[in-house]
Structures are given as structure tokens and as C-alpha cells.
Enzyme design. Structure first.
Site, PDB file in Angstrom:
ATOM      1  N   GLU A 163      -4.200  -1.936   9.141  1.00 25.09           N
ATOM      2  CA  GLU A 163      -5.642  -2.043   9.369  1.00 25.09           C
ATOM      3  C   GLU A 163      -6.288  -1.630   8.060  1.00 25.09           C
ATOM      4  O   GLU A 163      -6.236  -0.460   7.679  1.00 25.09           O
ATOM      5  CB  GLU A 163      -6.038  -1.133  10.538  1.00 25.09           C
ATOM      6  N   GLU A 181     -14.937  -3.613  -1.730  1.00 25.38           N
ATOM      7  CA  GLU A 181     -15.326  -2.600  -0.747  1.00 25.38           C
ATOM      8  C   GLU A 181     -15.825  -1.367  -1.513  1.00 25.38           C
ATOM      9  O   GLU A 181     -15.084  -0.785  -2.302  1.00 25.38           O
ATOM     10  CB  GLU A 181     -14.092  -2.252   0.094  1.00 25.38           C
ATOM     11  N   LYS A 231       1.097  11.142   9.306  1.00 24.12           N
ATOM     12  CA  LYS A 231       0.601  11.822   8.114  1.00 24.12           C
ATOM     13  C   LYS A 231      -0.902  11.613   7.999  1.00 24.12           C
ATOM     14  O   LYS A 231      -1.365  10.500   7.794  1.00 24.12           O
ATOM     15  CB  LYS A 231       1.266  11.272   6.844  1.00 24.12           C
ATOM     16  N   CYS A 244     -14.410   1.323   7.588  1.00 23.28           N
ATOM     17  CA  CYS A 244     -13.717   0.088   7.207  1.00 23.28           C
ATOM     18  C   CYS A 244     -14.500  -1.139   7.638  1.00 23.28           C
ATOM     19  O   CYS A 244     -14.489  -2.154   6.962  1.00 23.28           O
ATOM     20  CB  CYS A 244     -12.306   0.074   7.787  1.00 23.28           C
ATOM     21  N   VAL A 267      -3.026  -0.206  -0.943  1.00 26.89           N
ATOM     22  CA  VAL A 267      -1.860   0.515  -0.435  1.00 26.89           C
ATOM     23  C   VAL A 267      -1.189  -0.289   0.687  1.00 26.89           C
ATOM     24  O   VAL A 267       0.037  -0.322   0.787  1.00 26.89           O
ATOM     25  CB  VAL A 267      -2.242   1.946   0.024  1.00 26.89           C
TER      26      VAL A 267
END
Ligand code: NAI
Ligand code: MG
Length: 814
Positions: free
Chosen positions: A265, A396, A191, A299, A247
Site C-alpha cells: 500500500e 507526493e 515493525k 497516503c 521502498v
């Protein structure tokens, strides 16, 4: 006229836009409306939502919101395809991957333009970084596919993998996920993120053209709920996720107890350290790549600048000057440095965080550069004068915003760098090789770049420490997360188990209960305690190298095979676990003790156990009623296990990669940290040793909860530990109720990984309790793991779970 000379002076140049038309034509060829790609066919579009171009807010196409039924259909297709796909030879599978790599290269400009349209990233990046890396990430695993049985003997694919990816590198994340999964023989349902579905759909068409068998790759579009439906689907054997830590934690909780494989990750707040002896001009250019590459939506972005105080002023002045020359504009313009953020919601998020940074006392610098009208554009920003506890220093931001702090000494720099719940990447700049190579191993992150930044290659693993997740992508490690031992896949629930020791353990109370992983066995009768010589003292706990009394002041009776009281142990509680974790953390230096020395100590432990073999065999007989032969066999196996892992200590180590850049990547095998271990109820001695030995051999201090039913074999071990030079705090032992202590360990943030032997229900609880700091967990889930089996457990199985790979990129060669 001296126009050219003028241009050299001002460096002003006109726009050089890449044409959007070919990508728009491709979208139009699908009527600008897409269903899913399932079982080699396009489904009719369902309820749709728009995928827009964040540079101008215009809709590009409508994509379908995946329903639970869609997911189910894709799982069925992937399951059916798995049979034939996994049965193909590695060579055949490799050829498909190779064909996909070729096709990506052949259509690279179309992919790059579509990516830039849908995501907003500069074409310079999608064309020169994303898409070439996509091709490379298919070529590399194509080779592993062919070598699978030689490189990964005894390993088999999981089956059907559900893969959920973010929007920052849409096609690259797809490649990182799909290529190794297919190479290993899995089939996939992927997805893409809701903001950026389009290149995944173009990719589906490429698979079709490459003749990939139907059902091997299924692409389902949708938002969070579609992802949730994948995570919840019982027909999916493994979930691989890249995205936010929030999440990631929700997915960890949702998969707890399901037995699904999981790799995560997640986010980062990666430090970018500049030491006073750095080449400052290079460090500035590196920083531009670290934080303004992809608008900072990376990231592993070097989003936390840490500058040595002596050069801080000079460096920041240089930085501001450079920031003023960055060009923000139309992402399709080949001369643009910074494009659009992915969506208005992200722009708002970044703006809010910047406001918060200023409100908390930070000083904001933004160069006075023009932004295009409309679209999700932000200026590059720098926030200085902040303290380590400020929101912008810990959260972040995921945008073009750099935060800055200074440090005085290298030690302070390391402490600041590691002062984060994340551990994805780090960059450091110094011209002093001694300093650089001293700092790199001390930083808790999966990737460390020396005098460079944001370097990636398919042969080099990438992934995080701590709350940045677990599992690796790329390299051999990246293949390993899509494979598991064939024997493990075949395990049945423990009730059906026949241990290699069971035949000998005829009178064992635990095996007689038929539930070796179950509850502690109820004593059959309570003898008069005064009759037993063995209980003249209560076995204490072992914490920080000392025998200590339980905090509760309570003891637990220990009953022998006949139901007679044979001893007492402390009833450990939360406080004892806290003390043990503290002692273990104080012993983390064990991880940097030379492997040779760790080996020596384990050999010594084995030798000292060997001296007392009779005593330990007698104890086992008293505890479990084992025959003399069975008890001797267990003691021998425990000694052998200690020897095995003493031998492994200096062998299970890293490698050096040669990526196609001017650098090597040293893949260092590092311990995970403090490991909490809850041993099985059966095999009172070997069960604990089988888990303890690999963890300790690889440099992890442990907090061990031995068998609750038969703890005396392990409390007897204190004397052996004490005479074997094991440093204080490396092995800590807390006795008590295994499940209660397991939960406390799993919830403790000072524990980095958690291994648990017990029932399926208790394993689920442990996995769920571990999400706080995203521990890596291994649980037996009530399955028939036979820790006595040396073939399975004298090797890499627990070594892999005891370690994580850090790749240190070092400039090298010409
Ligand atoms: P996200 O983590 O919500 O989205 C990532 C993917 O997960 C998307 O495909 C999304 O549809 C899916 N998803 C969302 N909820 C799910 C659920 N409950 N179960 C299964 N799948 C689910 O990230 P989002 O909301 O797009 O971005 C928010 C923030 O997350 C960003 O500002 C950034 O800080 C961080 N982020 C970090 C990334 C990284 O690589 N470190 C990537 C993307 C976002
Ligand atoms: Mg979009």
C-alpha cells in the site's frame, strides 16, 4: 461586558490542552527505554535510538534498533506460535481480537495522547479518528475469523507474516495489518516506523494483558535495515508493507522469486475534482479534510486540486479565506487543526518541494498565521499556476501543501485526474448525480469519494491501482490477502508433478522430458521440411485483430512429437510486443463492454472451437504425440473452460457496503488493464485458454505468448477468434522464445499485470522485471500447477487475479 458576544465575533478562544501526563507516566513505567516484544516477553534494550515529540523536539523514550538476530528470534517465536494459533477455532481467535478491541477502547485516551505526543498529529484526530478506527478494525475481522471456513472455503493462512508500517497513522496502520492477519490464522512480526514506535509498544502490552498466546504478535522496533532483514528472512511467508513507493519497489525486487506473499500500500497523488455545479462551501470543508488532515501526511490525501475553470477564481478566493482561519499549534490542544509534521527531515523535504514548485513557476499562497516556536510546524500552503508536468504536480509531497490546476470539460478533468503514476484515491464534488456517477468509474483509483473525502471503514476495502500498490486492506478483500488456497500452499516443484492428463499423454514429448515447465524440448531429429504438408505457410502473429508477420523477419521451426518439422511460427521480438501492447491498450474499452456481451463472445468462441474439435485434436496429436483420447480430452477441457468463464463474466462482481456513515460504498469489480500472459509449455491449447479465458472474461485485453514448443494450437485459434466477434486488440498473440518475450512484457509499462508459467529462475526474473510500474504478477515458479484441474481453475482463482476492487463512496440516506 459583552465578552462572549465578542468571542462569537472573533472566534478567538484560549488553549484547551489535553494532559500529557498519563502517557508520560506509562513511558516512565518502562524506564523510558524499550526492547522488543518477542514471544510474549520484553527483550532487554539493545542499541537504541530516541523517539521524539516533533512538536517540541524532546525525546520521549529510547527504542531498540532491531538486528538480524532479533528478527530471527521473532520469526522462530512466530513460527512456533503459528501451529497452535492456526489450529484454534475461528471463534477462539475472534474472541482474542474482540478482547483487543475492547482493551483499545478502554485505554483509548492513553493511546490517543501517546500517538499525538510521538507523531505530532492533533489530539482531535488521534482521539476522534485514529483510535476509534483502530478498535473498529479489530472488531470487524473478529467476525471474519469465526466465519473463515464458510466465507473462504479451502483457504488457509500463509504462516508467519512480516508487516512493515509507516509513521503517518502508527496505530491505525498496525490495526490494518495485524487484525486481518491474526483473524486468518497467521502469526505476525510487525515493525513500526522509526519515528513512531511508541503506540505499537503500548499495543504489545495490551496483547499481553488480553492473554494473547505468546509469539502470535511480535513487535520489533528499528529503521530501514530492520525492515530489510524482515524482507530477506526465509522464515517469513508473507510481507505486507505500507510506505513510500520507492521502498515498495525495493521490497518487490527483494522478494522476487522468493515465493513470499506480498501486498503493498504505497503513495498517491490523489485528485480532488470540483465541478462548477458543486456545493462550494462543502467542497471547501472537504478540502480542509483532504489535505490538512494529519498535516497532509496521508497516503490518500486529496493533494491535487482540479477545479473547473468557470469557478476557479471564486473557489480559490474562498479557499484562501478558509486557509487563513486554520489553527496551527500544539497538537495536544483540542482546538488545533494542524499539528506538527513527524520529523525535521520531513519538514525539509516538504520545504524543498515547495521551493521547487515555485522555481518551476508556481504561485505560492500561505496565510499569515503564527506558528509555534520550535517544533516541526508548517503553514498550510497552496501552489497554483502549475502545469501537469511540474514536480509538485507529479510527486507526493506528504505535507500540508495543496497544488491546484483547472480543467474545462469533464473529459479534461478525468484526463488530468488520471495523469499520474499513482491510483490510490480520488474525490469529486458535483450536485449532478449523473455527472458524478459518470466520472467515478472512469477514474483509475482504488477509492473514489463523491461529495465527501477521507472516509474509511473496516468493512470497506482500501488500496491502490497502478503504482499505489496491490492488495486491499479492510473488508473481505482485506482478509483475502492473508489467505491462500490449501492446495497452492502444498504445491511441490514441477518435477514431482503428475498431471491429471499425464496418464493419457504417454507419448507426449514434453511430459517425457519430465520437465513440463522447462525449456522447449529439443527436436529429436529434423525431417525434410518438404515432406510436411503442414508447412506450406508460416503461422503469423495475431495483433490488433490482424495476422501480421514478425518484425524480425525470422521464423522458428516447430517440431512434432517424432522430431519432424510440422510448421513454422514467427520469432517475436521487442517490436512485436510493443505493437501488441499498443493494440491491447487501444482495446481497453473491452473492460466497460457489458459483461453480458463479453459472455456472449466467449460462448461464441467456445462454440466455434467445438465445431473444429477434430482439427484441434489432430493438431495436438501432431504437436505432442498425445493419444487420441488425451488430445480429445484437452480440446474438450478447453471448450469447457471457455464456457465456464463465459458464464463467470456476469457473476464475479461487486457488492454494496453500508459503512457507519451517511453513505454507501459500492465495491465495483474492475479489470486490471492489459494482462501479459506467458502460457505453459505443456497443454498447448488448454494451457493458454486456462489463462486467457478468465482474463478476457473480466474485461482485460491480453497479450499472449503461447507455448514456445507447441505454438500451433494457438496460431490455429486465430480463425476461431476471427469468427467469434472478439473485438480487435482484445486477444493478441506473439509467438517466440517464451522467456525472452516474458522479460520484454514484464518491463513494458503498458502491461498492468503479468502472468508467467515457467521455471523458478525465470519466474524470479519476471517478478524483478515487473517493478517499473509495479505490475501485479502471478508466476508458477516451477511448481506443479496443473491448469487442467477444473476444480481448481474453473473458479475464482484467476478471476481474483484478473480484477481489482474500486470502492465508490456515495452519500446516501439520512
Ligand atoms: P519509508 O517508505 O522509507 O518508510 C516506511 C517503513 O518502511 C518504515 O517502517 C521504514 O523503517 C521501513 N523501511 C524503510 N526502508 C526499508 C527497506 N529497504 N526495507 C524494508 N523496510 C524499509 O518512508 P519514509 O522514508 O519514512 O518517508 C519518505 C516519504 O515516503 C514520505 O515523504 C512520503 O512521501 C512517503 N511515504 C508515504 C506513505 C504512504 O502511506 N503513502 C507512508 C510513509 C511515507
Ligand atoms: Mg516520534
Amino acid at each position: 461586558m459583552n465578552k462572549i458576544a465578542q468571542i462569537f465575533e472573533t472566534l478567538e478562544y484560549g488553549p484547551a490542552p489535553e494532559a500529557a501526563q498519563p502517557a508520560l507516566d506509562w513511558l516512565a513505567s518502562h524506564g523510558n527505554k524499550f526492547g522488543h516484544y518477542i514471544d510474549g516477553k520484553w527483550t532487554a534494550p539493545g542499541k537504541t535510538f530516541a523517539s521524539t515529540n516533533p512538536a517540541n523536539g524532546k525525546a520521549l523514550a529510547d527504542v531498540t534498533e532491531g538486528t538480524r538476530e532479533d528478527v530471527d528470534k521473532a520469526v522462530k517465536a512466530a513460527r512456533a506460535a503459528f501451529k497452535t494459533w492456526s489450529a484454534l477455532s475461528g471463534y477462539e481467535r475472534g474472541k482474542y481480537l474482540y478482547a483487543i478491541a475492547r482493551a483499545v477502547q478502554k485505554h483509548s485516551r492513553l493511546f490517543a495522547v501517546l500517538e499525538t505526543l510521538d507523531n505530532g498529529k492533533p489530539i482531535r484526530e488521534s482521539r476522534d479518528v485514529d483510535i476509534p478506527l483502530v478498535a473498529r478494525h479489530f472488531y470487524h475481522p473478529a467476525g471474519w475469523a469465526q466465519q473463515l471456513s464458510r466465507a473462504f472455503p479451502g483457504m488457509v493462512p500463509y504462516g508467519v507474516c512480516g508487516q512493515i508500517i509507516p509513521w503517518n497513522f502508527p496505530l491505525l496502520m498496525l490495526a490494518w495489518k495485524i487484525a486481518p492477519a491474526l483473524a486468518a490464522g497467521n502469526t505476525v512480526i510487525l515493525k513500526p516506523a522509526e519515528f513512531t514506535s511508541l503506540t505499537a509498544l503500548l499495543f504489545a502490552e495490551i496483547c499481553d494483558r488480553a492473554g494473547l498466546p505468546k509469539g502470535v504478535v511480535n513487535i520489533i522496533t528499528g529503521e530501514g535495515p530492520t525492515g530489510q532483514a524482515m524482507v530477506a528472512h526465509p522464515g517469513i511467508d508473507k510481507i505486507a508493507f505500507t510506505g513510500s513507493t520507492e521502498v515498495g519497489k525495493a521490497i518487490r525486487a527483494a522478494t522476487a522469486g522468493s515465493g513470499k506473499g506480498l501486498s503493498l500500500e504505497l503513495g498517491g497523488k490523489s485528485p480532488y475534482l470540483v465541478f462548477e455545479d458543486a456545493d462550494l462551501d462543502s467542497a471547501i470543508e472537504g478540502l480542509v479534510d483532504a489535505i490538512w488532515f494529519n498535516q497532509g501526511q496521508v497516503c490518500c490525501a486529496g493533494s491535487r486540486l482540479l477545479v473547473q475553470e468557470s469557478i476557479e477564481e471564486k473557489f480559490l478566493a474562498k479557499l484562501k479565506k478558509r486557509m487563513a482561519t486554520l489553527r496551527v499549534g500544539d497538537p495536544l490542544d483540542k482546538a488545533v487543526d494542524i499539528g506538527a509534521l513527524v520529523a525535521p527531515v520531513q519538514v525539509e523535504r516538504v520545504r524543498d518541494l515547495v521551493k521547487k514548485g515555485v522555481a518551476e513557476g508556481g504561485t505560492l499562497y500561505e496565510p499569515d498565521i503564527d506558528l509555534p516556536k520550535g517544533g516541526c510546524f508548517l503553514r498550510p500552503a497552496l501552489i497554483s499556476d502549475i502545469s501537469p508536468a511540474n514536480t509538485v504536480a507529479t510527486e507526493e509531497i506528504f505535507g500540508p501543501v495543496l497544488v491546484e490546476m483547472s480543467f474545462r470539460t469533464p473529459e479534461e478533468g478525468i484526463a488530468l485526474a488520471n495523469n499520474t503514476r499513482y491510483g490510490l484515491a480520488a474525490t469529486l464534488w458535483s450536485e449532478n448525480i449523473n455527472l458524478a456517477l459518470d466520472i467515478a468509474p472512469k477514474i483509475k483509483a482504488g477509492v473514489v469519494w463523491i461529495n465527501g473525502t477521507n472516509q474509511f471503514d473496516a468493512a470497506v476495502g482500501f488500496g491502490g491501482y497502478k503504482e499505489s500498490g496491490f492488495g486491499r486492506e479492510g473488508g473481505k478483500e482485506g482478509m483475502a490477502v492473508y489467505l491462500k488456497p490449501a492446495w497452492e500452499k502444498a504445491l511441490k516443484s514441477a518435477a514431482a508433478r503428475t498431471s491429471s492428463f499425464d496418464k493419457l499423454r504417454m507419448r507426449s514429448s514434453t511430459s517425457a522430458s519430465g520437465s513440463p515447465h522447462g525449456e522447449p524440448v529439443e527436436p529429436r531429429g529434423r525431417g525434410n521440411p518438404l515432406d510436411t504438408a503442414a508447412i506450406d505457410q508460416t503461422a503469423k502473429m495475431y495483433i490488433g485483430g490482424k495476422q501480421v508477420r514478425p518484425d524480425s523477419g525470422y521464423s522458428r521451426p516447430v517440431f512434432g512429437a517424432g522430431g519432424a518439422l510440422i510448421g513454422e511460427v514467427g520469432d517475436g521480438n521487442r517490436k512485436d510486443i510493443r505493437n501488441a501492447v499498443e493494440a491491447a491498450r487501444a482495446a481497453l474499452g473491452w473492460g466497460t463492454t457489458a459483461a453480458h456481451n463479453r459472455a456472449q463472445i466467449l460462448f461464441f468462441l467456445a462454440e466455434n472451437l467445438d465445431y473444429r474439435r477434430k482439427e484441434f485434436a489432430d493438431r495436438l496429436r501432431a504437436e505432442t504425440g498425445a493419444t487420441a483420447a488425451a488430445a480429445n480430452k484437452e480440446v474438450d477441457a478447453a471448450i469447457e473452460r471457455l464456457f465456464a468463464f463465459a458464464g463467470w463474466a456476469d457473476k464475479y462482481d461487486g457488492t454494496v457496503h453500508n459503512p457507519p456513515t451517511r453513505a454507501i460504498a459500492a465495491a465495483m469489480v474492475e479489470p486490471i488493464g492489459v494482462i501479459g500472459i506467458v502460457a505453459p509449455q505443456e497443454l498447448p491449447l488448454l494451457g493458454s485458454i486456462a489463462l486467457l479465458a478468465p482474463a478476457v472474461a473480466m474485461g482485460n485485453p491480453v497479450v499472449l505468448v503461447p507455448s514456445a514448443a507447441h505454438p500451433l494450437s494457438i496460431t490455429d485459434l486465430y480463425q476461431v477468434i476471427e469468427t467469434s466477434d472478439v473485438p480487435a486488440g482484445v486477444i493478441n498473440i506473439v509467438t517466440g522464445d517464451a522467456e525472452v518475450l516474458a522479460k520484454t512484457l514484464a518491463e513494458h509499462d503498458g502491461i498492468d499485470a503479468m502472468w508467467f508459467c515457467g521455471s523458478a529462475e525465470a519466474s524470479a526474473l519476471v517478478e524483478k522485471a515487473s517493478i517499473g510500474n509495479l505490475k501485479q504478477t502471478w508466476t508458477s515458479r516451477g511448481l506443479s500447477f496443473d491448469l487442467a484441474d477444473a476444480d481448481k481453475f474453473n473458479g475464482a482463482y484467476f478471476l481474483a487475479k484478473s480484477t481489482q476492487v474500486k470502492n465508490i463512496w456515495i452519500p446516501y440516506g439520512a
